[in-house]
Design a protein around this motif. Sequence first.
Motif, PDB file in Angstrom:
ATOM      1  N   ALA A 165     -34.597 -42.821   7.102  1.00  0.00           N
ATOM      2  CA  ALA A 165     -35.265 -43.421   5.833  1.00  0.00           C
ATOM      3  C   ALA A 165     -36.582 -44.429   6.238  1.00  0.00           C
ATOM      4  N   GLU A 166     -36.097 -45.258   7.275  1.00  0.00           N
ATOM      5  CA  GLU A 166     -37.178 -46.147   7.562  1.00  0.00           C
ATOM      6  C   GLU A 166     -38.511 -45.456   8.398  1.00  0.00           C
ATOM      7  N   LYS A 167     -38.185 -44.455   8.894  1.00  0.00           N
ATOM      8  CA  LYS A 167     -39.406 -43.837   9.617  1.00  0.00           C
ATOM      9  C   LYS A 167     -40.282 -43.133   8.751  1.00  0.00           C
ATOM     10  N   ASP A 168     -39.455 -42.610   7.703  1.00  0.00           N
ATOM     11  CA  ASP A 168     -40.380 -42.011   6.512  1.00  0.00           C
ATOM     12  C   ASP A 168     -41.263 -43.205   5.907  1.00  0.00           C
ATOM     13  N   TYR A 169     -40.814 -44.025   5.709  1.00  0.00           N
ATOM     14  CA  TYR A 169     -41.499 -45.387   5.126  1.00  0.00           C
ATOM     15  C   TYR A 169     -42.646 -45.852   5.877  1.00  0.00           C
ATOM     16  N   GLN A 170     -42.231 -45.918   7.320  1.00  0.00           N
ATOM     17  CA  GLN A 170     -43.225 -46.425   8.378  1.00  0.00           C
ATOM     18  C   GLN A 170     -44.522 -45.412   8.402  1.00  0.00           C
ATOM     19  N   LEU A 171     -44.053 -43.731   8.323  1.00  0.00           N
ATOM     20  CA  LEU A 171     -45.038 -43.086   8.388  1.00  0.00           C
ATOM     21  C   LEU A 171     -45.891 -43.140   7.286  1.00  0.00           C
ATOM     22  N   ALA A 172     -45.291 -43.300   6.254  1.00  0.00           N
ATOM     23  CA  ALA A 172     -46.203 -43.564   4.863  1.00  0.00           C
ATOM     24  C   ALA A 172     -47.074 -44.512   4.853  1.00  0.00           C
TER      25      ALA A 172
END
Lengths: 450, 450
Positions: B258-265
């Motif tokens: 979930a954090e990875k998706d946030y960081q990519l965003a």
Amino acid sequence: MEFKISRDFIAQVEQYIEENNEVQLQALLKDIHYADIAEIMEELDSSDASYLFHILDSEKTAEILLELDEEIREKILKNLSAKEIAEELDELSTDDAADIIAELPEDKKEEVIQELVDAEHARDIVDLLRYDEDTAGGLMAKELVKVNENWNVLTCVKEMRIQAENVQRVHSIYVVDDDNRLKGRLSLKDLLTTSTKTPISEIYIKKVDFVKVNTPDVEVARIMQKYDLEAIPVVDELGRLVGRITIDDVVDVIKEEAEKDYQLAAGISQDVEADDSILDLTRARLPWLVLALFGGFISVSLLESFNAAMKHHKELFFFTPLIAAMAGNVGVQSSAIIVQGLANNSLSGSLWRRLIKEVSLTLLNGSILAILLVLGSHFLLGEGFNLALTVSISLISVIVIASLIGTFIPILLDKIGIDPALATGPFITTSNDIFGILIYFSIAKVMLGF
Amino acid sequence: MEFKISRDFIAQVEQYIEENNEVQLQALLKDIHYADIAEIMEELDSSDASYLFHILDSEKTAEILLELDEEIREKILKNLSAKEIAEELDELSTDDAADIIAELPEDKKEEVIQELVDAEHARDIVDLLRYDEDTAGGLMAKELVKVNENWNVLTCVKEMRIQAENVQRVHSIYVVDDDNRLKGRLSLKDLLTTSTKTPISEIYIKKVDFVKVNTPDVEVARIMQKYDLEAIPVVDELGRLVGRITIDDVVDVIKEEAEKDYQLAAGISQDVEADDSILDLTRARLPWLVLALFGGFISVSLLESFNAAMKHHKELFFFTPLIAAMAGNVGVQSSAIIVQGLANNSLSGSLWRRLIKEVSLTLLNGSILAILLVLGSHFLLGEGFNLALTVSISLISVIVIASLIGTFIPILLDKIGIDPALATGPFITTSNDIFGILIYFSIAKVMLGF
């Protein structure tokens, strides 16, 4: 292993439903896990889903109900009588049953509660309904295994056999005194490896982590993760053991929290999903767009106020979107890292050190970008050297400011008790657009003179 | 309950360290949980942290090592001999020990393995090291409780008592055949409530969820969540039981994902934290900024190509940042919702329906924004009606296109096997800037004629 839901399988289900072929349907779905059946039902239209629900085994339907999307569950519950709903709830554990009752309209709530067969189950569910859903009380289940400190292991094992019947998974055995106050715990492993004659008071572990009924759910999640707990007991204001939270309930909290931060960063202010209604999605998205629009008005008037530059330096206006975009991107990057650090409680060190680090980081990035910008605007875009230099110096200044805003606004919000994730996304990009344009044209005015 | 680390407490620890006061330090930290001590160590400078580590009980240090941030752990491990590290690892379960060994430099790895005292533990750790960290094999531990299908409950309980000594938490009891092939499971609850004379083959549950050693970790997380599992057995290519994954290991995977998706965003392409080094942070952030810069070059040349508008409609240029910002925001909103839907496997229905929904949603938002824009630019900014109308019509067109790009680029990427989260953030905002400006000036050209 997992069952994969294929288009063909769904088509087969739909055909049997159309043919009213109960026997074949039941045979087809017999060995399918309830979580998979829930997924299948979400692919069907709502009358087909209702039909399917009615012909399935009552053992499975309660679990299916729990797995369904709220929207579809609502539709199916609408078609069930209070008695039918109560029958489903009797199959569920208290926390899950309470969650479903909480979704019902007020008048139906009471009817359903009246219809619950098991009196103790009903009492526990009603008890759970009074807690706020975002607290430990709202997360906990009443099912747990507890023993009295005054028993011995033999009594304990006998009692546990009875209690374990109601508990889906035994995690810890809690030890209470005569007033039901939490005193400690027994591990299952200890019980497996200890002689049956030992008195409980001798073997129980006096140190036990617990939370209070009003502890916020994200705090519960943080504690369970930090201390690596699979279950945690919940006590009331008097220290009496009232429930237990398991890690699988907390997984949802952790996931929702991480997803909420992501959605806020993307300018979506409520917990919505792609399949929610257009109205729900608009409510979650429009406010941020309106904010961005008004921010846009400010940048329009700023640009107008630098109108004078149009005469001799109109190229400056071609670079505004570039400057604004860079400021927005840098700001979002800085804020995302800080917001995650705050959420994970992993920020250490002083503000001062963080300031120095952020500025060095951005100066490093900024210098590389400035060189690329000078080269690019001269060789790719054929701009004059003076303009390229002005834009590059502005770029460095703008992104340093943007990164500082991105870093310290979340920290500030967190300090005054506002969710720092609010400061990411549209808020940061909009304010950085404005500051970016202001700084850019101010520097240009000094360097180029207009 | 939880212990709160105060500034005063840290200051006290630092003072005792400075005074070399081992006795007081040990007394102070005696009842503090290892997770809290790890947090305290992260607040200290690295030589103080090393000192503290050395004077603590060996029981606690292994767990502390595990809780520390990778960076600080590395520093502390550097000061320990291979033998000392091996002693710490002997205290840990196989999966945790393997994770720490994997972080060591190649030459130290072998030394440490040689020094491990428990031969079976060493064998298990070496075995785990050969699995990719992003697979079930990389997540699993070798510690588990298993029984042979040919035993009876009595033998089973006896054997389990021995096995349970090595297992921190007993979740399920797995049933295997003589070749160690996974056949099914026994629940602890069944064991608590069944007579000791029953043969295992009669009571074990033949249906058991499992994953293979090479199943990706996010897939393991998805399966465990979907089927509400607290532990899942791992089998090799021949179906032999080789390990077990527990939900607490998977919590980290879920959170990281979930954090990875946030960081990519947010335009951060590697898993970094605020406390990582400037170089790591730059590597994760700079590529996206360079992408945005080159996107910026395109928008500069686009604006230059609409140079002719400067003469009579210079106000159009004041509105470019507004149009670009709105396009960016809408695109990020749309893509975030789709990316989360894809990650959670919760997107249902056809592409066609999604297209209609997204367009209606954006038309609804767009109309409201357009009205606000006409009113705002006329009354707040004092622009003429023709310009306001042009900008409003452009706004609606631009955000419809932006939302379609935001919706379908992630779906497309997902279909061809690329992480859809890559399409959020800088990629979407940059491409929407470009399309936004192009559409805006094209419409203006038609409506105002220049």
